[in-house]
Write a protein that holds these residues in place. Structure first.
Motif, PDB file in Angstrom:
ATOM      1  N   ASP A 136       0.805  -1.221   0.000  1.00  0.00           N
ATOM      2  CA  ASP A 136       0.000   0.000   0.000  1.00  0.00           C
ATOM      3  C   ASP A 136       0.840   1.273   0.000  1.00  0.00           C
ATOM      4  OD1 ASP A 136       1.025  -0.391   2.502  1.00  0.00           O
ATOM      5  OD2 ASP A 136      -0.843  -0.008   3.583  1.00  0.00           O
ATOM      6  N   ARG A 137       2.125   1.173  -0.334  1.00  0.00           N
ATOM      7  CA  ARG A 137       2.992   2.339  -0.372  1.00  0.00           C
ATOM      8  C   ARG A 137       3.469   2.585  -1.801  1.00  0.00           C
ATOM      9  NH1 ARG A 137       6.804   0.487   4.742  1.00  0.00           N
ATOM     10  NH2 ARG A 137       5.110   0.265   6.276  1.00  0.00           N
ATOM     11  N   ALA A 138       4.065   3.757  -2.021  1.00  0.00           N
ATOM     12  CA  ALA A 138       4.601   4.051  -3.350  1.00  0.00           C
ATOM     13  C   ALA A 138       5.852   3.234  -3.622  1.00  0.00           C
ATOM     14  CB  ALA A 138       4.912   5.544  -3.467  1.00  0.00           C
ATOM     15  N   ASP A 139       6.660   3.018  -2.589  1.00  0.00           N
ATOM     16  CA  ASP A 139       7.899   2.245  -2.719  1.00  0.00           C
ATOM     17  C   ASP A 139       7.857   1.074  -1.752  1.00  0.00           C
ATOM     18  OD1 ASP A 139       9.099   3.933  -4.677  1.00  0.00           O
ATOM     19  OD2 ASP A 139       9.556   5.366  -3.109  1.00  0.00           O
ATOM     20  N   TYR A 197       8.188  -7.319 -29.749  1.00  0.00           N
ATOM     21  CA  TYR A 197       8.055  -5.974 -29.201  1.00  0.00           C
ATOM     22  C   TYR A 197       8.318  -5.986 -27.700  1.00  0.00           C
ATOM     23  CZ  TYR A 197       5.448  -5.971 -33.567  1.00  0.00           C
ATOM     24  OH  TYR A 197       5.080  -6.142 -34.867  1.00  0.00           O
ATOM     25  N   PHE A 198       9.093  -5.047 -27.229  1.00  0.00           N
ATOM     26  CA  PHE A 198       9.419  -5.020 -25.807  1.00  0.00           C
ATOM     27  C   PHE A 198       9.381  -3.587 -25.281  1.00  0.00           C
ATOM     28  CE2 PHE A 198      13.377  -4.540 -28.096  1.00  0.00           C
ATOM     29  CZ  PHE A 198      14.052  -3.547 -27.416  1.00  0.00           C
ATOM     30  N   GLY A 199       9.255  -3.480 -23.983  1.00  0.00           N
ATOM     31  CA  GLY A 199       9.262  -2.204 -23.274  1.00  0.00           C
ATOM     32  C   GLY A 199       9.731  -2.463 -21.863  1.00  0.00           C
ATOM     33  N   TYR A 200       9.360  -1.578 -20.927  1.00  0.00           N
ATOM     34  CA  TYR A 200       9.760  -1.818 -19.541  1.00  0.00           C
ATOM     35  C   TYR A 200       8.554  -1.683 -18.621  1.00  0.00           C
ATOM     36  CZ  TYR A 200       9.839   3.291 -18.983  1.00  0.00           C
ATOM     37  OH  TYR A 200       9.498   4.614 -18.936  1.00  0.00           O
ATOM     38  N   LEU A 201       8.551  -2.507 -17.582  1.00  0.00           N
ATOM     39  CA  LEU A 201       7.435  -2.578 -16.642  1.00  0.00           C
ATOM     40  C   LEU A 201       7.645  -1.602 -15.503  1.00  0.00           C
ATOM     41  CD1 LEU A 201       4.857  -4.333 -15.876  1.00  0.00           C
ATOM     42  CD2 LEU A 201       6.404  -5.620 -14.392  1.00  0.00           C
ATOM     43  N   ARG A 202       6.587  -0.850 -15.184  1.00  0.00           N
ATOM     44  CA  ARG A 202       6.642   0.041 -14.036  1.00  0.00           C
ATOM     45  C   ARG A 202       5.278   0.079 -13.352  1.00  0.00           C
ATOM     46  NH1 ARG A 202       7.164   6.321 -15.190  1.00  0.00           N
ATOM     47  NH2 ARG A 202       6.641   6.210 -12.975  1.00  0.00           N
ATOM     48  N   TRP A 203       5.292   0.467 -12.082  1.00  0.00           N
ATOM     49  CA  TRP A 203       4.072   0.550 -11.277  1.00  0.00           C
ATOM     50  C   TRP A 203       3.891   1.988 -10.829  1.00  0.00           C
ATOM     51  CZ3 TRP A 203       3.246   0.728  -5.649  1.00  0.00           C
ATOM     52  CH2 TRP A 203       1.927   0.446  -5.278  1.00  0.00           C
ATOM     53  N   ASP A 204       2.696   2.525 -11.036  1.00  0.00           N
ATOM     54  CA  ASP A 204       2.413   3.922 -10.703  1.00  0.00           C
ATOM     55  C   ASP A 204       1.796   4.095  -9.327  1.00  0.00           C
ATOM     56  OD1 ASP A 204       3.418   4.721 -13.100  1.00  0.00           O
ATOM     57  OD2 ASP A 204       1.476   4.896 -14.100  1.00  0.00           O
ATOM     58  N   GLY A 205       1.697   3.010  -8.563  1.00  0.00           N
ATOM     59  CA  GLY A 205       1.018   3.088  -7.278  1.00  0.00           C
ATOM     60  C   GLY A 205      -0.449   2.710  -7.429  1.00  0.00           C
ATOM     61  N   GLY A 206      -1.170   2.745  -6.337  1.00  0.00           N
ATOM     62  CA  GLY A 206      -2.594   2.408  -6.396  1.00  0.00           C
ATOM     63  C   GLY A 206      -2.840   0.922  -6.294  1.00  0.00           C
ATOM     64  N   ASP A 207      -3.600   0.400  -7.226  1.00  0.00           N
ATOM     65  CA  ASP A 207      -4.026  -0.997  -7.198  1.00  0.00           C
ATOM     66  C   ASP A 207      -2.827  -1.931  -7.363  1.00  0.00           C
ATOM     67  OD1 ASP A 207      -5.273  -3.465  -7.504  1.00  0.00           O
ATOM     68  OD2 ASP A 207      -6.963  -2.606  -8.578  1.00  0.00           O
ATOM     69  N   PRO A 208      -2.603  -2.834  -6.395  1.00  0.00           N
ATOM     70  CA  PRO A 208      -1.447  -3.753  -6.499  1.00  0.00           C
ATOM     71  C   PRO A 208      -1.642  -4.875  -7.503  1.00  0.00           C
ATOM     72  CG  PRO A 208      -2.720  -4.242  -4.530  1.00  0.00           C
ATOM     73  CD  PRO A 208      -3.324  -2.998  -5.117  1.00  0.00           C
ATOM     74  N   LEU A 209      -2.788  -4.933  -8.144  1.00  0.00           N
ATOM     75  CA  LEU A 209      -3.040  -5.980  -9.125  1.00  0.00           C
ATOM     76  C   LEU A 209      -2.612  -5.578 -10.533  1.00  0.00           C
ATOM     77  CD1 LEU A 209      -6.599  -7.191  -8.025  1.00  0.00           C
ATOM     78  CD2 LEU A 209      -4.403  -8.262  -7.526  1.00  0.00           C
ATOM     79  N   TYR A 210      -2.316  -4.283 -10.727  1.00  0.00           N
ATOM     80  CA  TYR A 210      -2.039  -3.801 -12.077  1.00  0.00           C
ATOM     81  C   TYR A 210      -0.745  -2.994 -12.136  1.00  0.00           C
ATOM     82  CZ  TYR A 210      -6.951  -5.000 -12.766  1.00  0.00           C
ATOM     83  OH  TYR A 210      -8.138  -5.677 -12.827  1.00  0.00           O
ATOM     84  N   ALA A 211      -0.048  -3.117 -13.285  1.00  0.00           N
ATOM     85  CA  ALA A 211       1.132  -2.307 -13.582  1.00  0.00           C
ATOM     86  C   ALA A 211       1.071  -1.960 -15.061  1.00  0.00           C
ATOM     87  CB  ALA A 211       2.420  -3.052 -13.235  1.00  0.00           C
ATOM     88  N   TYR A 212       2.073  -1.224 -15.547  1.00  0.00           N
ATOM     89  CA  TYR A 212       2.052  -0.749 -16.935  1.00  0.00           C
ATOM     90  C   TYR A 212       3.365  -1.088 -17.635  1.00  0.00           C
ATOM     91  CZ  TYR A 212      -2.113   1.876 -15.653  1.00  0.00           C
ATOM     92  OH  TYR A 212      -3.371   2.221 -15.231  1.00  0.00           O
ATOM     93  N   VAL A 213       3.247  -1.434 -18.908  1.00  0.00           N
ATOM     94  CA  VAL A 213       4.417  -1.621 -19.757  1.00  0.00           C
ATOM     95  C   VAL A 213       4.529  -0.407 -20.666  1.00  0.00           C
ATOM     96  CG1 VAL A 213       5.528  -3.042 -21.517  1.00  0.00           C
ATOM     97  CG2 VAL A 213       4.231  -4.127 -19.682  1.00  0.00           C
ATOM     98  N   GLU A 214       5.630   0.314 -20.558  1.00  0.00           N
ATOM     99  CA  GLU A 214       5.841   1.548 -21.315  1.00  0.00           C
ATOM    100  C   GLU A 214       6.682   1.285 -22.566  1.00  0.00           C
ATOM    101  OE1 GLU A 214       4.416   4.185 -20.126  1.00  0.00           O
ATOM    102  OE2 GLU A 214       4.237   3.957 -17.949  1.00  0.00           O
TER     103      GLU A 214
END
Length: 300
Positions: A136-139, A197-214
């Motif tokens: 539940d934290r940013a880091d 195709y590739f990118g990098y995975l990062r998490w913006d905080g919030g829901d721990p079930l989801y992250a984003y590939v940029e």
């Protein structure tokens, strides 16, 4: 001795009463068939319940070993699936390109083996338990019960039976701190399964079930529901470790690439058993990469 005699003298009538009760009970259940059958059925029910409790307790204490075995088995199966996918794709390449792309080698038995299967055989899994975790934290950080004494080092990858977990951040003698995917500082190279195709995975905080590939290129072709996995373009993780499934496709802030919303394969809220990836070649690759960076800085 005097105290014991005094005790029996004082409570003699209670002792006699209990002895007579025991004798009458034995005679009642032994010489009367109905009462005997009632006693046997009741005793069997009680014994069965006790055995049931004992079995449940034993089963509970064996769950730890079972979970560790399942975790290692799932990781092995994930790697095997990726190996089969790569071999199938390699078979579709032209013969001349196939020899270059796959680079077959011969083992001690005279059989041919691909680079991927060789890499898989070199990896060692160090099983560990999660002893502290936040989501539940940013880091967020995670603590596991393995450290230097068990062969764990900083920058080693951490996985579980369902997929990617994170990277070892700090290590003590018997414990290690892991930077999980659910940390704003985490950046892990990922690709779309079965595509280049590739990118990098990062998490913006919030829901721990989801992250984003940029940084997925605009010309990439894919669709919702496809899987994202580690790309292998890293000295930490081999290719093919599950990251999650694509559930949303968006434009990047500058409009030059796609941003994929991924439902993570790992449920960090109930994570207990993990494995640290011990790759013997990781240190050499890190050293070479660091030497190249130092050389470029010196030239500039």
């Amino acid at each position: 001795m005097q105290a014991l005699l005094a005790f029996f003298t004082r409570y003699f009538h209670w002792v006699v009463f209990l002895v007579l009760e025991a004798v009458s009970g034995v005679m009642l259940f032994r010489y009367n068939s109905y009462q005997g059958s009632v006693w046997l059925s009741s005793a069997n029910a009680v014994a069965g319940k006790v055995y049931d409790w004992s079995s449940s307790v034993s089963h509970f204490f064996t769950l730890t070993r079972i979970n560790e075995e399942l975790t290692e088995r799932n990781i092995f199966l994930e790697r095997r699936v990726q190996q089969l996918i790569d071999e199938r794709q390699a078979e579709e390449i032209e013969p001349d390109d196939f020899m270059t792309a796959r680079q077959p080698m011969t083992d001690s038995m005279g059989h041919h083996t691909s680079q991927l299967s060789t890499l898989t055989s070199q990896l060692k899994l160090i099983p560990a338990k999660v002893v502290a975790n936040t989501i539940d934290r940013a880091d967020n950080l995670m603590t596991i019960n393995r450290g230097e004494a068990d062969g764990v080092k900083a920058n080693m990858g951490v996985v579980c039976g369902s997929g990617l977990v994170g990277v070892v951040y700090m290590v003590s003698r018997h414990y290690a701190i892991v930077m999980p995917v659910l940390n704003s500082q985490s950046r892990i190279s990922c690709s779309i399964r079965g595509r280049d195709y590739f990118g990098y995975l990062r998490w913006d905080g919030g829901d721990p079930l989801y992250a984003y590939v940029e940084d997925i290129p605009r010309h990439a072709k894919f669709r919702k529901g496809e899987w994202v996995e580690t790309s292998g373009f890293s000295y930490i993780f081999p290719a093919g470790i599950s990251v999650g499934r694509i559930v949303g496709i968006y434009n990047s802030a500058d409009g030059l690439s796609y941003r994929l919303k991924v439902h993570l394969a790992t449920d960090f809220a109930c994570l207990r058993d993990v494995s640290v990836l011990d790759d013997p070649g990781m240190a050499e690759r890190m050293m070479l990469n660091q030497a190249a960076e130092d050389s470029l800085r010196t030239e500039n």
